[in-house]
Motif scaffolding. Structure first.
Motif, PDB file in Angstrom:
ATOM      1  N   GLN A 211      87.731  83.402   5.374  1.00  0.00           N
ATOM      2  CA  GLN A 211      88.231  84.278   6.437  1.00  0.00           C
ATOM      3  C   GLN A 211      87.962  85.739   6.119  1.00  0.00           C
ATOM      4  OE1 GLN A 211      92.535  84.579   6.937  1.00  0.00           O
ATOM      5  NE2 GLN A 211      92.252  84.053   9.077  1.00  0.00           N
ATOM      6  N   LEU A 212      88.081  86.118   4.856  1.00  0.00           N
ATOM      7  CA  LEU A 212      87.795  87.492   4.458  1.00  0.00           C
ATOM      8  C   LEU A 212      86.334  87.853   4.719  1.00  0.00           C
ATOM      9  CD1 LEU A 212      89.685  87.890   1.061  1.00  0.00           C
ATOM     10  CD2 LEU A 212      90.189  89.064   3.204  1.00  0.00           C
ATOM     11  N   ALA A 213      85.458  86.857   4.588  1.00  0.00           N
ATOM     12  CA  ALA A 213      84.021  87.091   4.780  1.00  0.00           C
ATOM     13  C   ALA A 213      83.573  86.754   6.198  1.00  0.00           C
ATOM     14  CB  ALA A 213      83.222  86.268   3.768  1.00  0.00           C
ATOM     15  N   ASN A 214      84.517  86.719   7.134  1.00  0.00           N
ATOM     16  CA  ASN A 214      84.198  86.333   8.515  1.00  0.00           C
ATOM     17  C   ASN A 214      83.603  87.503   9.287  1.00  0.00           C
ATOM     18  OD1 ASN A 214      84.088  84.871  10.901  1.00  0.00           O
ATOM     19  ND2 ASN A 214      86.190  85.352  11.472  1.00  0.00           N
ATOM     20  N   ARG A 215      82.459  88.001   8.785  1.00  0.00           N
ATOM     21  CA  ARG A 215      81.747  89.099   9.431  1.00  0.00           C
ATOM     22  C   ARG A 215      80.260  88.812   9.357  1.00  0.00           C
ATOM     23  NH1 ARG A 215      85.460  91.375   6.140  1.00  0.00           N
ATOM     24  NH2 ARG A 215      83.878  91.766   4.539  1.00  0.00           N
TER      25      ARG A 215
ATOM     26  N   ASP B  37      84.153  80.982  15.122  1.00  0.00           N
ATOM     27  CA  ASP B  37      84.094  82.414  15.440  1.00  0.00           C
ATOM     28  C   ASP B  37      82.959  83.096  14.685  1.00  0.00           C
ATOM     29  OD1 ASP B  37      85.169  84.836  16.637  1.00  0.00           O
ATOM     30  OD2 ASP B  37      85.839  85.345  14.628  1.00  0.00           O
ATOM     31  N   LEU B  38      82.774  82.733  13.415  1.00  0.00           N
ATOM     32  CA  LEU B  38      81.698  83.329  12.622  1.00  0.00           C
ATOM     33  C   LEU B  38      80.333  82.912  13.152  1.00  0.00           C
ATOM     34  CD1 LEU B  38      80.650  84.974  10.303  1.00  0.00           C
ATOM     35  CD2 LEU B  38      81.183  83.096   8.744  1.00  0.00           C
ATOM     36  N   LEU B  39      80.193  81.644  13.499  1.00  0.00           N
ATOM     37  CA  LEU B  39      78.927  81.178  14.081  1.00  0.00           C
ATOM     38  C   LEU B  39      78.638  81.893  15.396  1.00  0.00           C
ATOM     39  CD1 LEU B  39      79.341  77.372  13.313  1.00  0.00           C
ATOM     40  CD2 LEU B  39      77.559  78.859  12.368  1.00  0.00           C
TER      41      LEU B  39
ATOM     42  N   ILE C  23      79.866  75.918  19.334  1.00  0.00           N
ATOM     43  CA  ILE C  23      80.439  74.923  20.244  1.00  0.00           C
ATOM     44  C   ILE C  23      80.780  73.650  19.486  1.00  0.00           C
ATOM     45  CG2 ILE C  23      79.908  73.404  22.200  1.00  0.00           C
ATOM     46  CD1 ILE C  23      78.196  75.767  23.306  1.00  0.00           C
ATOM     47  N   ALA C  24      79.857  73.209  18.619  1.00  0.00           N
ATOM     48  CA  ALA C  24      80.090  71.989  17.837  1.00  0.00           C
ATOM     49  C   ALA C  24      81.322  72.149  16.946  1.00  0.00           C
ATOM     50  CB  ALA C  24      78.857  71.666  16.995  1.00  0.00           C
ATOM     51  N   ALA C  25      81.515  73.339  16.375  1.00  0.00           N
ATOM     52  CA  ALA C  25      82.681  73.577  15.531  1.00  0.00           C
ATOM     53  C   ALA C  25      83.963  73.557  16.360  1.00  0.00           C
ATOM     54  CB  ALA C  25      82.541  74.916  14.802  1.00  0.00           C
ATOM     55  N   TYR C  26      83.932  74.197  17.524  1.00  0.00           N
ATOM     56  CA  TYR C  26      85.109  74.156  18.396  1.00  0.00           C
ATOM     57  C   TYR C  26      85.451  72.723  18.801  1.00  0.00           C
ATOM     58  CZ  TYR C  26      85.450  79.239  19.143  1.00  0.00           C
ATOM     59  OH  TYR C  26      85.640  80.580  18.987  1.00  0.00           O
TER      60      TYR C  26
ATOM     61  N   ALA D 183      82.002  96.772  31.366  1.00  0.00           N
ATOM     62  CA  ALA D 183      82.684  96.726  32.652  1.00  0.00           C
ATOM     63  C   ALA D 183      83.284  95.365  32.943  1.00  0.00           C
ATOM     64  CB  ALA D 183      81.712  97.119  33.764  1.00  0.00           C
ATOM     65  N   GLU D 184      83.522  94.577  31.914  1.00  0.00           N
ATOM     66  CA  GLU D 184      84.117  93.266  32.122  1.00  0.00           C
ATOM     67  C   GLU D 184      85.501  93.218  31.503  1.00  0.00           C
ATOM     68  OE1 GLU D 184      81.488  90.440  30.419  1.00  0.00           O
ATOM     69  OE2 GLU D 184      80.107  90.460  32.100  1.00  0.00           O
ATOM     70  N   ALA D 185      86.383  92.447  32.131  1.00  0.00           N
ATOM     71  CA  ALA D 185      87.641  92.119  31.479  1.00  0.00           C
ATOM     72  C   ALA D 185      87.339  91.043  30.442  1.00  0.00           C
ATOM     73  CB  ALA D 185      88.651  91.601  32.505  1.00  0.00           C
ATOM     74  N   THR D 186      87.950  91.158  29.270  1.00  0.00           N
ATOM     75  CA  THR D 186      87.594  90.254  28.176  1.00  0.00           C
ATOM     76  C   THR D 186      88.758  89.359  27.810  1.00  0.00           C
ATOM     77  OG1 THR D 186      86.149  91.958  27.304  1.00  0.00           O
ATOM     78  CG2 THR D 186      86.698  90.142  25.828  1.00  0.00           C
ATOM     79  N   PRO D 187      88.583  88.033  27.937  1.00  0.00           N
ATOM     80  CA  PRO D 187      89.639  87.126  27.484  1.00  0.00           C
ATOM     81  C   PRO D 187      89.741  87.164  25.980  1.00  0.00           C
ATOM     82  CG  PRO D 187      87.682  85.880  28.097  1.00  0.00           C
ATOM     83  CD  PRO D 187      87.424  87.306  28.469  1.00  0.00           C
ATOM     84  N   GLY D 188      90.948  86.966  25.460  1.00  0.00           N
ATOM     85  CA  GLY D 188      91.138  87.002  24.014  1.00  0.00           C
ATOM     86  C   GLY D 188      90.602  85.770  23.327  1.00  0.00           C
ATOM     87  N   LYS D 189      90.474  85.876  22.001  1.00  0.00           N
ATOM     88  CA  LYS D 189      90.061  84.726  21.200  1.00  0.00           C
ATOM     89  C   LYS D 189      91.294  84.047  20.629  1.00  0.00           C
ATOM     90  CE  LYS D 189      85.421  86.088  19.809  1.00  0.00           C
ATOM     91  NZ  LYS D 189      84.500  86.273  18.676  1.00  0.00           N
TER      92      LYS D 189
END
Length: 604
Positions: free
Chosen positions: A279-283, A313-315, A325-328, A593-599
């Motif tokens: 998680q720390l390296a999730n960039r 999220d990282l992918l 998608i496969a991870a989700y 210019a878009e509304a962004t749904p949260g993660k």
């Protein structure tokens, strides 16, 4: 890497490099087919190219093919091992780790991987043996130390486990992990006082980490301090409004239900350690090591919810949307985040150019839950990108209605609907939404920029519009697009000296923008700097620009600005007089210019 192989790479580079670019970013089946028809050097180059493009699945296929042709190349072996592990083929990576370890006993990652394999098989002595062969540096390897501590716990020696964890010190991060895992280890023996003391120390160091907060709250509840545990959870829940696990834990404690410890055995503890560092390296810049830690965590616990969410999220971050998608889709169906997961899958379908699939999925979600604002917003955003502006505005209306009384955070909904109306050439409905967005949050530069420029461009309230753009520039002074808006507003008001100053600064901030260079050319022409104007227009044509934007610039170079400008202004007036939702030119704005749904799963 041996010199003969390097020499072969150099000799083959000119031929193989173009082929490697074509081979990269294919799916695994196609990559395997291509690899079988490609030379070892070509496979190596294709593998490195695919890795540079973050297509680790294809990269691992090509590098393994190259390794089969030169199995003794130590550098190639290590590169292939790391890539296969980052790609998620952990079983294959373990086989490669054996080979790496036999030829390079000091390879820390190979030793760690083999230790994780031993932990999975409950071979705790073997795990410590593997880690004991790693070289000792001046700075302790935090992950290896925590795995060693848990291996002692697995062997039943909790005292030695705690002493091992306590060797970590020197910085706040190491000490947080030390206290977190020492507390978890103590909790496995029901040593409530020690577990609570250690976890309280970790919580003091980091009270914003879900993992730390969850472990501490569970320890408090296990010691009969339920009210304190609920308060710890609620404090974090105020910051992590989308973490359903927090809400579920609070509800369980309020009902008097018991919560098990965060880690009940060595396997759980090692999984949490690996997840924590993944998680720390999730960039993006540290993607490979982040993927490695997360895949090792999932090797131990395939259904670890947060590890899967973080992996996906990282992918997504590195542009591997099919893999995301496969991870989700691996996340258990009973996940507390199942609604958000569906939205994220749809978002990745859209980013993978599978727009119709994304739209269908979102419509299905919305049909089942008409109050799911995030799903509604995601659907509206897709429709907007498809230039179905009228339909997008209708869906944004559904999101606004579902949100109830307007709140400050709803500015993006009104702004997005206003932009959709404006793109559909319906300024009558667009303007009130843009004004409402600015009222809800007066400090949003993108709103101030859009509304202010629209007023200037339409000669509705030019001075008031100019004030809004100036404020937007104050809020975001290094944003080339917004500085360009200010310069262009001055241009529209015939304040050419001011326009020149701002547009020159905008070009410095964003030199790759064809539009800003085009605008600067226009103001140079107006100030009788015609040679410089033509240079700016020529430069604009060398940048990334849509084909339909080239014609007017080319005509300005040959015919001058005035006839082209008159024609464009007449066309713009005619378009505004005839509303149409298709192919409407967007007013001066940027891509926000878009509304962004949260993660989902704010687990950090």
């Amino acid at each position: 890497m041996r010199r003969d192989f390097l020499f072969g790479l150099v000799c083959a580079a000119l031929v193989a490099n173009s082929a490697s670019a074509a081979l990269a970013n294919t799916d695994a089946t196609e990559a395997t087919k291509q690899a079988s028809m490609t030379s070892p050097v070509g496979n190596y180059l294709a593998g490195r190219t695919a890795a540079d493009l973050r297509d680790l699945t294809s990269a691992s296929v090509y590098l393994r093919a190259a390794l089969r042709a030169d199995p003794k190349d130590q550098e190639l072996l290590d590169r292939t091992f790391r890539t296969v592990l980052a790609a998620g083929d952990v079983e294959q990576a373990m086989s490669l780790a054996e080979r790496v370890g036999s030829t390079d006993p000091n390879n820390r990652l190979a030793r760690l991987a083999l230790a994780i394999k031993a932990i999975k098989g409950k071979q705790f002595v073997a795990a410590r043996t593997q880690l004991g062969q790693s070289p000792k540096g001046p700075i302790p390897d935090v992950v290896a130390t925590l795995v060693s501590a848990w291996a002692w716990q697995g062997s039943g020696d909790v005292s030695r486990a705690l002493k091992t964890a306590d060797t970590l010190s020197g910085n706040e991060l190491a000490e947080m992990f030390r206290d977190l895992h020492a507390g978890l280890i103590a909790g496995t023996t029901n040593n409530k006082a020690e577990a609570e003391r250690r976890l309280a120390s970790a919580y003091k160091l980091n009270d914003s980490s879900f993992v730390v907060v969850d472990a501490y709250a569970r320890a408090l509840a296990n010691d009969g301090k339920t009210k304190e545990a609920i308060e710890v959870y609620k404090t974090l829940a105020q910051r992590m409004t989308r973490n359903e696990r927090l809400a579920n834990s609070i509800a369980a404690l309020e009902k008097g239900e018991k919560l098990p410890p965060a880690a009940q055995n060595a396997r759980d503890g090692v999984t949490e350690a690996l997840f924590g560092f993944g998680q720390l390296a999730n960039r993006g810049e540290s993607a490979e090591i982040g993927l490695i830690y997360l895949n090792l965590a999932l090797y131990l616990e395939p259904d670890h919810e947060f590890a899967l969410l973080t992996l996906a999220d990282l992918l997504e971050t590195i542009g591997q949307h099919d893999e995301a998608i496969a991870a989700y889709e691996r996340i258990p169906q009973n996940s507390a985040f199942k609604d958000d997961i569906g939205i994220r899958i749809a978002a990745n379908l859209a980013m993978a150019d599978r727009t119709s699939d994304a739209e269908a999925k979102l419509r299905d979600i919305v049909s089942k839950n008409p109050k799911d604002v995030d799903a509604i917003v995601a659907l509206a955003n897709i429709l907007h990108r498809q230039k179905s502006y009228v339909e997008a505005a209708k869906i944004f209306t559904q999101a606004i209605d579902a949100s109830g009384e307007p709140k400050k955070s709803d500015w993006s909904l009104y702004f997005a609907r206003g932009v959709a109306y404006d793109a559909a050439k319906d300024w009558k409905n667009a303007e009130p939404d843009l004004i409402q967005a600015a009222k809800l949050d007066p400090e949003q530069p993108v709103v101030l920029n859009y509304l202010g420029y629209s007023w200037v461009d339409r000669s509705v309230s030019p001075e008031k519009g100019l004030d809004l753009i100036r404020k937007a520039v104050e809020l975001r002074p290094n944003d080339g697009d917004i500085v360009d808006s200010l310069g262009w507003a001055y241009y529209k008001l015939a304040r050419y000296d001011d326009a020149t100053e701002e547009l020159e600064r905008a070009v410095e901030l964003k030199p790759q923008s064809w539009e800003i260079n085009d605008h600067l050319g226009d103001v140079y022409w107006k100030t009788d700097r015609k040679l410089e104007a033509k240079f700016q227009w020529l430069h604009a044509l060398t940048l990334e620009i849509d084909d339909d934007k080239r014609g007017p610039i080319e005509r300005k170079i040959t015919e001058g600005l005035e006839p082209v400008e008159r024609e464009m202004e007449a066309r713009k007036a005619a378009e505004r007089a005839q509303p149409s939702q298709q192919d409407a030119p967007r007013p001066k704005t940027d891509d926000r210019a878009e509304a962004t749904p949260g993660k989902p799963a704010e687990a950090n």
